[in-house]
Design an enzyme around this catalytic site. Sequence first.
Site, PDB file in Angstrom:
ATOM      1  N   GLU A 165      59.668  28.614  25.037  1.00  0.00           N
ATOM      2  CA  GLU A 165      59.919  28.328  23.619  1.00  0.00           C
ATOM      3  C   GLU A 165      60.676  27.017  23.438  1.00  0.00           C
ATOM      4  O   GLU A 165      60.449  26.297  22.462  1.00  0.00           O
ATOM      5  CB  GLU A 165      60.670  29.495  22.990  1.00  0.00           C
ATOM      6  CG  GLU A 165      59.796  30.746  22.891  1.00  0.00           C
ATOM      7  CD  GLU A 165      60.519  31.927  22.301  1.00  0.00           C
ATOM      8  OE1 GLU A 165      60.087  32.413  21.239  1.00  0.00           O
ATOM      9  OE2 GLU A 165      61.521  32.364  22.901  1.00  0.00           O
ATOM     10  N   ALA A 169      65.353  33.288  28.936  1.00  0.00           N
ATOM     11  CA  ALA A 169      66.728  33.483  28.490  1.00  0.00           C
ATOM     12  C   ALA A 169      67.452  34.331  29.532  1.00  0.00           C
ATOM     13  O   ALA A 169      66.848  34.858  30.466  1.00  0.00           O
ATOM     14  CB  ALA A 169      66.742  34.162  27.119  1.00  0.00           C
ATOM     15  N   GLY A 225      62.184  32.225  26.862  1.00  0.00           N
ATOM     16  CA  GLY A 225      62.927  31.237  26.099  1.00  0.00           C
ATOM     17  C   GLY A 225      62.745  29.831  26.624  1.00  0.00           C
ATOM     18  O   GLY A 225      62.815  28.860  25.863  1.00  0.00           O
TER      19      GLY A 225
END
Length: 246
Positions: free
Chosen positions: A110, A64, A107
């Site tokens: 993920e 992220a 992220g």
Amino acid sequence: MSEFENLRVEAGEDRVVATLTRTRARNAIDRATVEELHRLCDLLERRPRPLILTGAGGTFAAGADIAELRERRREQALAGINSRVFDRVARLPLPTVAAVDGPALGGGAELAYACDIRLATPAAVFANPEPGLGILAAAGATWRLRELVGASIAKQVLLGGYRLDAEAALRCGLVAEIVAPEELLGRAHALLDTMVRQSALALRLTKLVVDAGGAHPVADDLAQAVLFETEDKQRRMTAFLERRTR
């Protein structure tokens, strides 16, 4: 498609290919990218088709956006900015394939975990270094990775800081195949060729049944809400950003 800037979206009759193109930031997932992923999900929910998701520039997605995360507080954690869109990707009606070349970190990992099937090049690596930044992997890794590879390996990644290279990811079942970089998209399309020859309704119902049950993301959001308020998180993210600018 002109409405996308951080994604290159190629919508065909029987499939969609979406490429993360924020290469200047190694495809880090910022708020703008999250909004574009929501628009991608809108497209695929209105007219269901299988999806290939990949990254440009030899990186799937290197996490992220840390500068944005540093400024987020309890309210943003409870909103589940990243977790909600990744959950939406996971719930798309028809199968999704992550074609992973290079790092899939934080992220980015993920997002790959949220896809149904992952293909990887030898350069692929999966890792969740969030605790080093004073937070946890709250966009699905704490439960989705466990479901994919088992509790032991998930804890090695999430607690021990282990990085799963392509061979390790293949051994634990996180990825289905390892293919050469120049063959990655071709192999992903071949996999979708097999899928689109099958009954779309059967695929859709099979995915619904396989995915029935599972954890609720509220626990992730509550834990992240606590961590987003800590001085330790601020200190660690500030140090990260200062090192990057030297």
